[in-house]
Design an enzyme around this catalytic site. Structure first.
Site, short mmCIF file in Angstrom:
data_model
loop_
_atom_site.label_atom_id
_atom_site.label_comp_id
_atom_site.label_asym_id
_atom_site.label_seq_id
_atom_site.Cartn_x
_atom_site.Cartn_y
_atom_site.Cartn_z
N GLU A 256 0.96 -1.06 -0.05
CA GLU A 256 -0.09 0.11 0.00
C GLU A 256 1.04 1.33 0.06
OE1 GLU A 256 -3.11 -0.38 -0.20
OE2 GLU A 256 -3.51 -2.33 0.39
N CYS A 295 -2.93 8.75 3.15
CA CYS A 295 -2.68 8.15 1.80
C CYS A 295 -3.81 8.22 1.01
CB CYS A 295 -2.29 6.43 1.91
SG CYS A 295 -3.57 5.75 2.82
P1 NAP Z 1 8.53 4.95 4.55
O1 NAP Z 1 9.31 6.11 4.85
O2 NAP Z 1 8.20 4.18 3.47
O3 NAP Z 1 8.12 4.09 5.87
C1 NAP Z 1 7.46 3.09 6.02
C2 NAP Z 1 7.77 2.13 6.88
O4 NAP Z 1 8.56 1.27 6.36
C3 NAP Z 1 8.17 2.60 8.38
O5 NAP Z 1 7.81 1.65 9.00
C4 NAP Z 1 9.49 2.66 8.03
O6 NAP Z 1 10.43 2.40 9.12
C5 NAP Z 1 9.78 1.14 7.43
N1 NAP Z 1 10.95 0.96 6.46
C6 NAP Z 1 11.70 1.89 5.94
N2 NAP Z 1 12.87 1.35 5.32
C7 NAP Z 1 12.86 -0.09 5.74
C8 NAP Z 1 13.39 -1.19 5.47
N3 NAP Z 1 14.73 -1.03 4.45
N4 NAP Z 1 13.29 -2.51 5.98
C9 NAP Z 1 12.19 -2.57 6.74
N5 NAP Z 1 11.51 -1.39 6.78
C10 NAP Z 1 11.67 -0.18 6.40
O7 NAP Z 1 7.02 5.80 4.67
P2 NAP Z 1 6.34 6.67 5.98
O8 NAP Z 1 7.27 8.29 5.62
O9 NAP Z 1 6.30 6.05 6.92
O10 NAP Z 1 4.83 6.92 5.34
C11 NAP Z 1 4.46 7.78 4.25
C12 NAP Z 1 4.19 7.39 3.06
O11 NAP Z 1 3.37 6.25 3.27
C13 NAP Z 1 3.39 8.19 1.95
O12 NAP Z 1 4.08 8.03 0.79
C14 NAP Z 1 2.09 7.64 2.08
O13 NAP Z 1 1.42 7.64 0.95
C15 NAP Z 1 2.28 6.21 2.49
N6 NAP Z 1 1.02 5.62 2.82
C16 NAP Z 1 0.30 4.61 2.29
C17 NAP Z 1 -0.84 4.39 2.71
C18 NAP Z 1 -1.79 3.16 2.08
O14 NAP Z 1 -2.50 2.49 2.48
N7 NAP Z 1 -1.56 3.24 0.63
C19 NAP Z 1 -1.16 4.58 4.11
C20 NAP Z 1 -0.43 5.62 4.61
C21 NAP Z 1 0.73 5.93 4.05
P3 NAP Z 1 11.05 3.42 10.17
O15 NAP Z 1 10.22 4.59 10.26
O16 NAP Z 1 11.89 2.85 11.18
O17 NAP Z 1 11.98 4.12 8.90
#
Ligand code: NAP
Length: 519
Positions: A256, A295
């Site tokens: 997602e 999102c």
């Molecule tokens: P993100 O930076 O991609 O992080 C998402 C999750 O992935 C966090 O728990 C992060 O942990 C983890 N993560 C990052 N690198 C990783 C790795 N190498 N291995 C394992 N886990 C890893 O996204 P965000 O800033 O939290 O969220 C914002 C984005 O999410 C936006 O682009 C939004 O559109 C999207 N989003 C989508 C939905 C949907 O349902 N489609 C819902 C909500 C948000 P850490 O925080 O510890 O780095």
């Protein structure tokens, strides 16, 4: 300072270093630390497999539904405390925090109801059986069996409670143990929510584990029967889904990710009609709820070209009424972004959009917040941009600014053109249509429906019941094609499919019907 722990192997784990610091998004003061250092991910996985899975699998669907009901009740019992913590940890207003926490409580209780109705069954059937041979004796029936592995859930920062709860509801109901990782910046809220569940003894040990901080080598250990469900940015998703071991083992991965959701004002929706009022209400809500860090927030607003000034004016008036500041103040309608990094990204994103669009409301710069120290806090006011040409709008169809930011785009008023512009976003979670014109709606569904996971059709007839286009309800699919990740969550029992293996049973009819419980 609070040190956030993980919950693995049936006990709380305090890291032995490697701390990341969480700051209060209003005061910018350090409030907590988060790390998973010292966890053995091999042992955590083994514990989930060997202790959690058998306990869940010994239960019927109805009994597992009872676990979800108990989880939901545990969160409900601590709702006020979780709301207060969310204000501090994420900068959410009370309304925003409720949206997240109540969403988690409701999703769990919804799946509890679905499971309860399945009673003493241990797995689900998929459709009806049918004769495969010359006589009805040789029979075929599809069934949905729980996958034999562990469900690993990685969540975004913006929904620290709903995010883990909606995923866990489906996996646990199917019978798969869960290892859940919240985003570091909002992990305090998730830690407390999970603590409430653990304290209530709602779940058998090993059924649910929590990793706050890095997942270490956990993902490298996943195999063919495991599931990885990820919510977050498209860039992280790409890295995770292309991991060699996941590809080699065909591990199921659900993504997602980003989404450039569009709202389309149909032709003929005039001032004074209910659809017009709902259109304005929804856009303002979707731009400002959770400070636009959703999102499902609206990023692109398609407006018939001759009505651009009117819509810009009406939205500008309403956005100006939103007080931005410290959410502890009851006058505040929108809080800060959740972290310095999110603010930096949003500001650079607005600058990117402004290369080809004009900012018509807001400044595109950090502002001071109401009832907050001057110069402190990650505040960005609602920001409305306007493109001169819907097709040539620069990065508007390319780049998601994860904040209170949306762009007005003109179109001719034809459904075909609206569908084409929506499609430039390369796949969205939700598209909202505001129209009473059945032909326009039907044409849009056929031409543009497949570019999004959900179509929210707002007309005068349902105006009084619409919750806002950004509400992901457990009954209805959440997910979308292309840029949105290609995943599917929720949608009632459809959300359980990720954790189930569809198996075709073929053989003697009497035997198969006995197995599947038809007779
Ligand atoms: P993100 O930076 O991609 O992080 C998402 C999750 O992935 C966090 O728990 C992060 O942990 C983890 N993560 C990052 N690198 C990783 C790795 N190498 N291995 C394992 N886990 C890893 O996204 P965000 O800033 O939290 O969220 C914002 C984005 O999410 C936006 O682009 C939004 O559109 C999207 N989003 C989508 C939905 C949907 O349902 N489609 C819902 C909500 C948000 P850490 O925080 O510890 O780095």
């Amino acid at each position: 300072m609070h040190q956030i722990r993980s919950y693995v192997e049936g006990r709380w784990h305090l890291a032995d270093g490697g701390w990341a610091t969480l700051t209060d998004p209003c005061s910018e003061e350090a409030i907590a630390q988060c790390s998973s250092r010292g966890i053995s991910f091999e042992a955590a996985l083994q514990y989930a497999r060997e202790v959690g899975r058998p306990a869940l699998r010994a239960m019927t669907l109805g009994e597992r539904a009872g676990l979800l009901a108990a989880m939901s009740a545990a969160l409900l019992a601590h709702r006020d405390e979780l709301i207060a913590l969310s204000l501090r940890n994420t900068g959410a207003t009370r309304k925003d925090a409720k949206f997240d926490i109540d969403g988690g409580i409701y999703s769990l209780s919804h799946y509890a109801q679905l499971g309860e109705a399945m009673g003493s069954r241990r797995f689900m059937n998929d459709g009806d059986g049918e004769a495969l041979g010359r006589s009805a004796r040789f029979w075929g029936q599809h069934v949905l069996l729980p996958r034999e592995g562990v469900a690993v859930h990685i969540n975004a920062f913006n929904f620290p409670v709903w995010g883990f709860a909606e995923k866990a509801a489906c996996a646990l109901l199917v019978g798969m143990p869960v290892i859940s990782k919240p985003a570091t910046s909002s992990a305090w809220v998730t830690e407390r929510a999970v603590e409430c569940i653990v304290e209530s003894a709602a779940l058998p040990v090993g059924a649910f584990s929590l990793i706050c901080g890095s997942t270490g080598n956990l993902l490298d250990l996943l195999g063919p029967q495991d599931v990885l469900a990820f919510t977050g940015s498209a860039s992280t998703a790409e890295r995770l889904r292309s991991k060699a071991n996941l590809l080699a083992a065909s591990t199921r991965v659900n993504i997602e990710a980003d989404s450039l959701n569009a709202a389309v004002l149909g032709p003929g929706v005039e001032q004074g009609c209910e659809s017009w009022a709902v259109f304005l209400r929804d856009i303002v809500l979707e731009m400002t709820q959770k400070s636009g860090q959703k999102c499902t927030a609206v990023r692109r607003i398609l407006v018939p070209v001759e009505r651009m000034d009117e819509v810009q004016h009406a939205l500008g008036e309403r956005l100006a009424e939103i007080a931005v500041g410290n959410p502890v103040s009851s006058a505040v309608g929108m809080g800060p972004l959740s972290s310095a990094a999110q603010l930096d990204e949003a500001l650079s994103g607005v600058a990117r959009l402004a290369e080809s669009c004009s900012i018509v409301h807001g400044t595109g710069r950090r502002i001071d917040g109401l009832e907050n120290p001057v110069g402190k806090g990650y505040f960005l006011g609602p920001t409305l941009l306007r493109a001169a040409d819907g097709r040539r709008a620069g990065d508007v169809h390319e780049h998601e600014v994860f904040g209170p930011v949306a762009t007005l785009l003109p179109y001719s008023g034809s459904a075909a053109e609206a569908a084409e512009l929506v499609g430039l976003g390369m796949g969205s979670l939700v598209t909202s249509l505001y129209s009473n014109d059945r032909e326009f709606i039907e044409q849009f569904v056929l031409a543009g429906g497949a570019s999004c996971g959900r179509l929210y059709i707002a007309s005068d007839k349902v105006a009084g019941q619409l919750p806002g286009s950004g509400v992901a309800m457990p009954q209805v699919l959440h997910g979308g094609p292309g840029r949105a990740g290609g995943g599917e969550e929720l949608g009632g029992t459809r959300g359980m499919a990720l954790y189930q293996q569809r198996v075709a049973l073929t053989g003697d009819r009497a035997l198969i019907e006995r197995i599947v419980g038809v007779r």
